[in-house]
Scaffold this motif. Structure first.
Motif, PDB file in Angstrom:
ATOM      1  N   PRO A  35      -2.837  10.946   1.282  1.00 24.74           N
ATOM      2  CA  PRO A  35      -1.447  10.481   1.249  1.00 24.74           C
ATOM      3  C   PRO A  35      -0.919  10.086   2.628  1.00 24.74           C
ATOM      4  O   PRO A  35      -0.149   9.136   2.757  1.00 24.74           O
ATOM      5  CB  PRO A  35      -0.685  11.689   0.693  1.00 24.74           C
ATOM      6  CG  PRO A  35      -1.706  12.485  -0.036  1.00 24.74           C
ATOM      7  CD  PRO A  35      -2.979  12.307   0.738  1.00 24.74           C
ATOM      8  N   PRO A 325       6.036   4.482  -2.081  1.00 26.66           N
ATOM      9  CA  PRO A 325       5.748   5.016  -3.425  1.00 26.66           C
ATOM     10  C   PRO A 325       4.292   5.439  -3.598  1.00 26.66           C
ATOM     11  O   PRO A 325       4.011   6.419  -4.299  1.00 26.66           O
ATOM     12  CB  PRO A 325       6.101   3.841  -4.353  1.00 26.66           C
ATOM     13  CG  PRO A 325       7.021   2.974  -3.561  1.00 26.66           C
ATOM     14  CD  PRO A 325       6.576   3.113  -2.142  1.00 26.66           C
ATOM     15  N   LEU A 326       3.382   4.708  -2.964  1.00 25.03           N
ATOM     16  CA  LEU A 326       1.976   5.077  -3.054  1.00 25.03           C
ATOM     17  C   LEU A 326       1.720   6.414  -2.374  1.00 25.03           C
ATOM     18  O   LEU A 326       0.988   7.265  -2.886  1.00 25.03           O
ATOM     19  CB  LEU A 326       1.106   3.987  -2.414  1.00 25.03           C
ATOM     20  CG  LEU A 326       1.100   2.634  -3.131  1.00 25.03           C
ATOM     21  CD1 LEU A 326       0.347   1.602  -2.300  1.00 25.03           C
ATOM     22  CD2 LEU A 326       0.482   2.764  -4.510  1.00 25.03           C
ATOM     23  N   ALA A 328       3.886   8.802  -1.955  1.00 26.72           N
ATOM     24  CA  ALA A 328       4.483   9.854  -2.776  1.00 26.72           C
ATOM     25  C   ALA A 328       3.627  10.166  -3.996  1.00 26.72           C
ATOM     26  O   ALA A 328       3.480  11.323  -4.393  1.00 26.72           O
ATOM     27  CB  ALA A 328       5.890   9.420  -3.218  1.00 26.72           C
ATOM     28  N   ARG A 329       3.038   9.127  -4.576  1.00 27.43           N
ATOM     29  CA  ARG A 329       2.192   9.325  -5.759  1.00 27.43           C
ATOM     30  C   ARG A 329       0.970  10.162  -5.425  1.00 27.43           C
ATOM     31  O   ARG A 329       0.636  11.115  -6.148  1.00 27.43           O
ATOM     32  CB  ARG A 329       1.779   7.973  -6.320  1.00 27.43           C
ATOM     33  CG  ARG A 329       0.850   8.063  -7.526  1.00 27.43           C
ATOM     34  CD  ARG A 329       0.457   6.679  -8.007  1.00 27.43           C
ATOM     35  NE  ARG A 329      -0.490   6.744  -9.112  1.00 27.43           N
ATOM     36  CZ  ARG A 329      -1.033   5.683  -9.693  1.00 27.43           C
ATOM     37  NH1 ARG A 329      -0.713   4.470  -9.267  1.00 27.43           N
ATOM     38  NH2 ARG A 329      -1.893   5.833 -10.687  1.00 27.43           N
ATOM     39  N   PHE A 330       0.291   9.822  -4.325  1.00 27.00           N
ATOM     40  CA  PHE A 330      -0.912  10.558  -3.966  1.00 27.00           C
ATOM     41  C   PHE A 330      -0.581  11.955  -3.430  1.00 27.00           C
ATOM     42  O   PHE A 330      -1.416  12.858  -3.524  1.00 27.00           O
ATOM     43  CB  PHE A 330      -1.722   9.774  -2.943  1.00 27.00           C
ATOM     44  CG  PHE A 330      -2.528   8.658  -3.551  1.00 27.00           C
ATOM     45  CD1 PHE A 330      -3.757   8.904  -4.137  1.00 27.00           C
ATOM     46  CD2 PHE A 330      -2.043   7.354  -3.541  1.00 27.00           C
ATOM     47  CE1 PHE A 330      -4.499   7.885  -4.707  1.00 27.00           C
ATOM     48  CE2 PHE A 330      -2.785   6.324  -4.102  1.00 27.00           C
ATOM     49  CZ  PHE A 330      -4.007   6.594  -4.696  1.00 27.00           C
ATOM     50  N   LYS A 332       1.360  14.003  -4.678  1.00 25.41           N
ATOM     51  CA  LYS A 332       1.437  14.939  -5.797  1.00 25.41           C
ATOM     52  C   LYS A 332       0.078  15.518  -6.158  1.00 25.41           C
ATOM     53  O   LYS A 332      -0.009  16.548  -6.829  1.00 25.41           O
ATOM     54  CB  LYS A 332       2.031  14.222  -7.003  1.00 25.41           C
ATOM     55  CG  LYS A 332       3.491  13.788  -6.831  1.00 25.41           C
ATOM     56  CD  LYS A 332       3.988  13.038  -8.061  1.00 25.41           C
ATOM     57  CE  LYS A 332       5.417  12.589  -7.870  1.00 25.41           C
ATOM     58  NZ  LYS A 332       5.933  11.833  -9.052  1.00 25.41           N
ATOM     59  N   LYS A 333      -0.984  14.847  -5.725  1.00 18.48           N
ATOM     60  CA  LYS A 333      -2.332  15.279  -6.047  1.00 18.48           C
ATOM     61  C   LYS A 333      -3.055  15.934  -4.882  1.00 18.48           C
ATOM     62  O   LYS A 333      -3.874  16.817  -5.067  1.00 18.48           O
ATOM     63  CB  LYS A 333      -3.153  14.092  -6.554  1.00 18.48           C
ATOM     64  CG  LYS A 333      -2.564  13.421  -7.785  1.00 18.48           C
ATOM     65  CD  LYS A 333      -3.410  12.229  -8.228  1.00 18.48           C
ATOM     66  CE  LYS A 333      -2.831  11.569  -9.463  1.00 18.48           C
ATOM     67  NZ  LYS A 333      -3.661  10.409  -9.911  1.00 18.48           N
TER      68      LYS A 333
END
Length: 337
Positions: A35, A325-326, A328-330, A332-333
């Motif tokens: 991230p 946004p990318l 933030a998306r990654f 989460k993982k």
């Protein structure tokens, strides 16, 4: 920076066990802080914007070089910390056995070589900046991290990363002029990095209220700086570039106020970190300190956007913002710290 433990990693503590393709991919994503990788391209784009030049093929090569050198630092960081992590963070990829230390060191070397090669393809000025950048990355991870010079070394690396974009974009035409024009942006990014790194120094044991307060003060100072128009744009490019900037509403020597876009991006930067820094000032416990560090890393993107927009490059600012946004998306993982 030290890392906090993302959700779902506890299973690794029982032993490495057999890893499938997905498990190996996740382990490497954790090792390389996937991230956080999205906070890197904005450095070169902000550097290119500061030169009043348009991003070109050399700028893309500089971004590739930055990404490689950043990942070299991530892999080398865990390799250098493997003994400490075995005690404090046994769930991390190396102490859990999911990534072999030799593989991490080899990856650091490979990424460094690739980063320098890409910089060389971007031209001699870019390579001239990339070499001290790579040297700073290795010096920080291997020797400076736990010294008083550690935060300054990290800040220097981030500033050099922005200058790499400036040097590559200007090419051999006027590299020194481009680098000089990008120095204020590099200093602003370096100041933010210095603050975040100082807060992260003892995040697993509990931070320092003074460090968090200093970071909060730095954020306020940078926000004030960003919302004031540049004093001069002389020497930043051709007359045509300056006219183009004026048509985009970028303040120059005429004394006009900062554009609403810059103000909005600056507000996004400040709000990302202000509250976590304030909470860490009141209570520098490990969870709140780690939250402040994570916020400081995420704030890199709106800061880069504000720097690009302030330099008269709204397209670069939009491209950088699209990475948020990318990230933030990654995040989460995979943990960002």
């Amino acid at each position: 920076m030290s890392r906090r433990r993302p959700a779902g990693e506890g299973r690794a503590e029982a032993g490495p066990g057999p890893l499938g393709r997905t498990g190996r991919a996740r382990a490497w994503a954790e090792l390389l802080r996937l991230p956080a990788l999205f906070t890197v391209p904005g450095d070169a784009l902000a550097g290119a914007a500061a030169t009043s030049g348009r991003a070109n093929r050399r700028t893309l090569l500089a971004i590739g070089s930055s990404l490689c050198l950043y990942e070299a630092g991530m892999a080398l960081n865990d390799w250098a910390d493997r003994a400490e992590d075995a005690v404090e963070r046994p769930h991390r990829p190396l102490p859990s056995g999911r990534v072999h230390p030799t593989a991490a060191l080899a990856a650091a070397c490979a990424f460094t070589g690739a980063g320098l090669s890409l910089a060389a393809c971007a031209g001699r000025p870019a390579l001239t900046v990339a070499v001290p950048l790579a040297t700073t990355v290795w010096a920080y991870d291997l020797s400076l991290k736990r010294t008083a010079a550690g935060p300054l070394a990290m800040a220097t690396a981030r500033g050099l990363d922005l200058l790499l974009g400036a040097a590559a974009t200007t090419g051999t035409g006027a590299p020194s002029t481009g680098i000089r024009a990008a120095l204020p942006s590099a200093a602003a990014l370096g100041a933010h990095t210095l603050a975040v790194t100082t807060v992260s120094r003892r995040e697993t044991q509990g931070g320092s209220p003074l460090a968090a307060l200093s970071a909060l003060t730095t954020t306020a100072a940078l926000s004030r700086l960003l919302t004031h128009p540049p004093r001069s744009q002389g020497g930043k490019g051709s007359q045509g570039s300056q006219e183009s900037q004026g048509s985009q509403g970028t303040p120059g020597t005429s004394g006009r106020s900062t554009s609403p876009g810059v103000a909005a991006l600056t507000a996004a930067y400040a709000t990302t970190v202000a509250r976590p820094y304030f909470h860490a000032t009141l209570n520098p416990s490990p969870p709140l300190t780690q939250r402040a560090v994570g916020a400081g890393i995420r704030a890199m993107i709106p800061l880069q956007c504000a720097l690009s927009a302030r330099s008269g490059a709204p397209v670069a600012a939009l491209l950088t913002a699209a990475l948020s946004p990318l990230a933030a998306r990654f995040a989460k993982k995979v943990s960002v710290t």
